[in-house]
Design a protein around this motif. Sequence first.
Motif, short mmCIF file in Angstrom:
data_model
loop_
_atom_site.label_atom_id
_atom_site.label_comp_id
_atom_site.label_asym_id
_atom_site.label_seq_id
_atom_site.Cartn_x
_atom_site.Cartn_y
_atom_site.Cartn_z
N ALA A 147 0.83 -1.21 0.00
CA ALA A 147 0.00 0.00 0.00
C ALA A 147 0.87 1.26 0.00
O ALA A 147 0.57 2.24 -0.69
N TYR A 392 -1.16 -6.63 -0.33
CA TYR A 392 -1.19 -5.29 -0.96
C TYR A 392 -1.92 -4.23 -0.11
O TYR A 392 -1.50 -3.08 -0.09
N GLU A 393 -3.02 -4.62 0.54
CA GLU A 393 -3.87 -3.61 1.19
C GLU A 393 -3.66 -3.52 2.71
O GLU A 393 -4.44 -2.86 3.38
N ARG A 395 -3.02 -2.77 6.54
CA ARG A 395 -2.87 -1.60 7.41
C ARG A 395 -2.60 -2.08 8.83
O ARG A 395 -2.86 -3.22 9.15
#
Length: 424
Positions: A147, A392-393, A395
């Motif tokens: 990200a 990929y994403e 957090r």
Amino acid sequence: MLPREENELLTRIGAHTAMGQTMRRYWIPALLARELEERDGPPVRVRLMGEDLVAFRDSAGRIGLVDEYCPHRRASLWFGRNEDGGLSCVYHGWKFAVDGRCIEQINEPVPFCHKVHLTAYPTVELGGVIWAYMGPPEHTPPLPKFAWTQAPASHRHVSKVIQECNWLQALEGGLDTSHAPIMHRLLRDDAGRGGIKPSSAYVRAKAPALVVDLTDYGYQYAGIRALGDDEQHIRTYHYILPFHQIRASRSETGGRVDAGHIWVPIDDENTMVYNWQYSLADAPLSDEDRLERGIGNGPLHVDPTTFRSKANRSNNYLIDRAVQKTLSFTGIDGVNVQDRAIQETMGAIVDRSREHLGPADKAIIQLRRLLREAVTVAGNGGVPRGVKPSYYELRAAEMVVPRAGDWRSLIGEGLKPEAILETV
Ligand code: FES
Ligand SMILES: [Fe+2]
């Protein structure tokens, strides 16, 4: 504790070692994009994974990452001429394209370029970093689109610094939550330096319980610290094989950021630590944020051309015993300077057969287990965790939540329940 042979297995990353071959199945940061901006500009020395390489940007803007030593008689190509679509060795003028093809042999009446090849690794530029793939072409992984690499340059900052010890002990330090509010604590809220304030929930809370959720990229884990009778402090991290960490953080000026490190082997006894952060607010990162004053990774603490830490072993990391008595736990300035210092004191490659691990080391124990598994899977020709683009994403999160109720549901996107394969 790790037996000696296992310590060797996990720490050594040369091209002919099991871990070296496993790590070469991933995209590996080779240098910062800002080191190689100019077409036909000076080549840059890159020591990576125990290999001496040279990076150059050719006349068309393409990036070459090649063996430093000319295949003719092994002169250094760092001294080469970068012009007209290739890098020429200044000894006899053999010239090479970014893909390692020999394109000129001006000292030979009958050139035999087709018989000569210079080792060259494919690269990709993402997130202000030039990444290399050093493994077998048939195993080329999906691009490393973390990200943070997708954030606009105005909101993103990446720096790097050399740490003089093995990559694994630096990585273990980055996944070791129990040290953070101890080693990095300040003794007074108004200490006026980088560190964690004694009034913060992180320092006030009790020693953590660790929950590690194994995933197909590595793991996510939470440090859960009781805070008084009613609340608890939760901090989550992600570990993505082989050497990435993502954690919740604050910028130097207090903005909410996600941040992380990548611990890239220079060789067995030296590590290039990449430090990235990106703003989760609408506002871009400021010049003050990019100085990394409190964390100790910016130009105030690291030479911007050699990437050597100004505080280092030769000067005892500039420890100030008066500061240690009154202002900070270590007396060393800069949060990551403290990490580098203390991890280097353990020796170039720490002898893990002599350690004593406890429950607070659970994330480190799991990290080693996953690395051993990756070596086995890669050795059998399989796809180790962290290759598939499921990271990929990701957090991270840090917050204080009520002790009653399910903390997982209270911390939002910092952990992904659907990614959990097993909780340990
Ligand atoms: S050593 Fe490079 S051209 Fe001869
Ligand atoms: Fe630390």
